[in-house]
Scaffold this motif. Sequence first.
Motif, PDB file in Angstrom:
ATOM      1  N   THR A  96      31.803  87.838  17.019  1.00  0.00           N
ATOM      2  CA  THR A  96      32.516  88.315  18.194  1.00  0.00           C
ATOM      3  C   THR A  96      31.730  88.147  19.480  1.00  0.00           C
ATOM      4  O   THR A  96      32.233  88.196  20.333  1.00  0.00           O
ATOM      5  N   ASP A  97      30.268  87.707  19.079  1.00  0.00           N
ATOM      6  CA  ASP A  97      29.500  87.329  20.325  1.00  0.00           C
ATOM      7  C   ASP A  97      28.733  86.232  20.109  1.00  0.00           C
ATOM      8  O   ASP A  97      28.600  85.883  18.604  1.00  0.00           O
ATOM      9  N   LEU A  98      28.325  85.468  21.148  1.00  0.00           N
ATOM     10  CA  LEU A  98      27.506  84.237  20.712  1.00  0.00           C
ATOM     11  C   LEU A  98      26.284  84.394  22.131  1.00  0.00           C
ATOM     12  O   LEU A  98      26.420  84.676  23.029  1.00  0.00           O
ATOM     13  N   HIS A 116      25.355  84.667  27.213  1.00  0.00           N
ATOM     14  CA  HIS A 116      25.984  85.789  26.318  1.00  0.00           C
ATOM     15  C   HIS A 116      27.333  85.554  26.583  1.00  0.00           C
ATOM     16  O   HIS A 116      27.866  85.833  27.490  1.00  0.00           O
ATOM     17  N   TYR A 117      27.870  84.919  25.335  1.00  0.00           N
ATOM     18  CA  TYR A 117      29.773  84.666  25.250  1.00  0.00           C
ATOM     19  C   TYR A 117      30.212  85.926  24.591  1.00  0.00           C
ATOM     20  O   TYR A 117      29.633  86.415  23.455  1.00  0.00           O
ATOM     21  N   ARG A 118      31.515  86.021  24.640  1.00  0.00           N
ATOM     22  CA  ARG A 118      32.309  87.037  23.847  1.00  0.00           C
ATOM     23  C   ARG A 118      33.739  86.157  23.479  1.00  0.00           C
ATOM     24  O   ARG A 118      34.199  85.610  24.365  1.00  0.00           O
ATOM     25  N   TRP A 138      36.083  81.159  23.998  1.00  0.00           N
ATOM     26  CA  TRP A 138      35.078  82.073  24.462  1.00  0.00           C
ATOM     27  C   TRP A 138      35.046  82.371  26.038  1.00  0.00           C
ATOM     28  O   TRP A 138      35.140  81.304  26.755  1.00  0.00           O
ATOM     29  N   ARG A 139      34.767  83.422  26.429  1.00  0.00           N
ATOM     30  CA  ARG A 139      34.421  83.616  27.995  1.00  0.00           C
ATOM     31  C   ARG A 139      32.725  83.863  28.277  1.00  0.00           C
ATOM     32  O   ARG A 139      32.316  84.957  27.264  1.00  0.00           O
ATOM     33  N   LEU A 140      32.261  83.587  29.044  1.00  0.00           N
ATOM     34  CA  LEU A 140      30.898  83.939  29.508  1.00  0.00           C
ATOM     35  C   LEU A 140      30.857  85.515  29.877  1.00  0.00           C
ATOM     36  O   LEU A 140      31.505  85.951  30.928  1.00  0.00           O
ATOM     37  N   HIS A 141      29.951  86.448  29.207  1.00  0.00           N
ATOM     38  CA  HIS A 141      30.011  87.736  29.605  1.00  0.00           C
ATOM     39  C   HIS A 141      28.799  88.043  30.542  1.00  0.00           C
ATOM     40  O   HIS A 141      28.954  88.562  31.448  1.00  0.00           O
ATOM     41  N   ASP A 142      27.727  87.328  30.098  1.00  0.00           N
ATOM     42  CA  ASP A 142      26.377  87.366  31.181  1.00  0.00           C
ATOM     43  C   ASP A 142      25.241  86.742  30.904  1.00  0.00           C
ATOM     44  O   ASP A 142      25.590  86.004  29.716  1.00  0.00           O
TER      45      ASP A 142
END
Length: 191
Positions: free
Chosen positions: A145-147, A185-187, A169-173
Amino acid sequence: MIAIAAMSLNRVIGRENKIPWHLPEDFKWFKKLTTGHFVLMGRKTFESLGRPLPNRTNIVVTRAPLKLARDPQFKATFGPARIGHWKARLGRPYQLGFERFTARDVWLVRDPRKLAAAFATARPNRELFVIGGAQIYAQLLERCTDLYLSVVQREVEGDAYFPEFEDRWRLHDIPLRTADFEVKHYRRIDV
């Protein structure tokens, strides 16, 4: 499941079963994130560490878990290891479940996808971090779920690469940024 990795600008994650850079701040970040949890890795990655990661349950993927558990050299170097039969362990009180694994355990498994399915069913209180190598990331990244990806700000030579993932994936922060690397941090988009 959560993937955690470090790659160079040209996607290299390893060279001759070693990390081709030394970044103490990245090691501190990795330790902070994974301590107290499960860490899943391939046999070559595990052996390259030289010892089980302390204060984490080490789960090692190998094609021959029984043979490796009986190997005297492996036992002398890494201590005793247990064989994981995940399906049989779930839902039966007399068998060992995820919640009873200790941070000192080393588990050998043949199929990381079966482990991932069992982990998703059991939903233990600790996270499962996928920590490499390239083949393991290729097999399990779609289930994460996260990377957390440390991007080393240089190109290096290597023989192991992080798989393409950006389209799902999208960049979360960006929780950490230094002169040498930044942690992205990707989700996963479909979660």
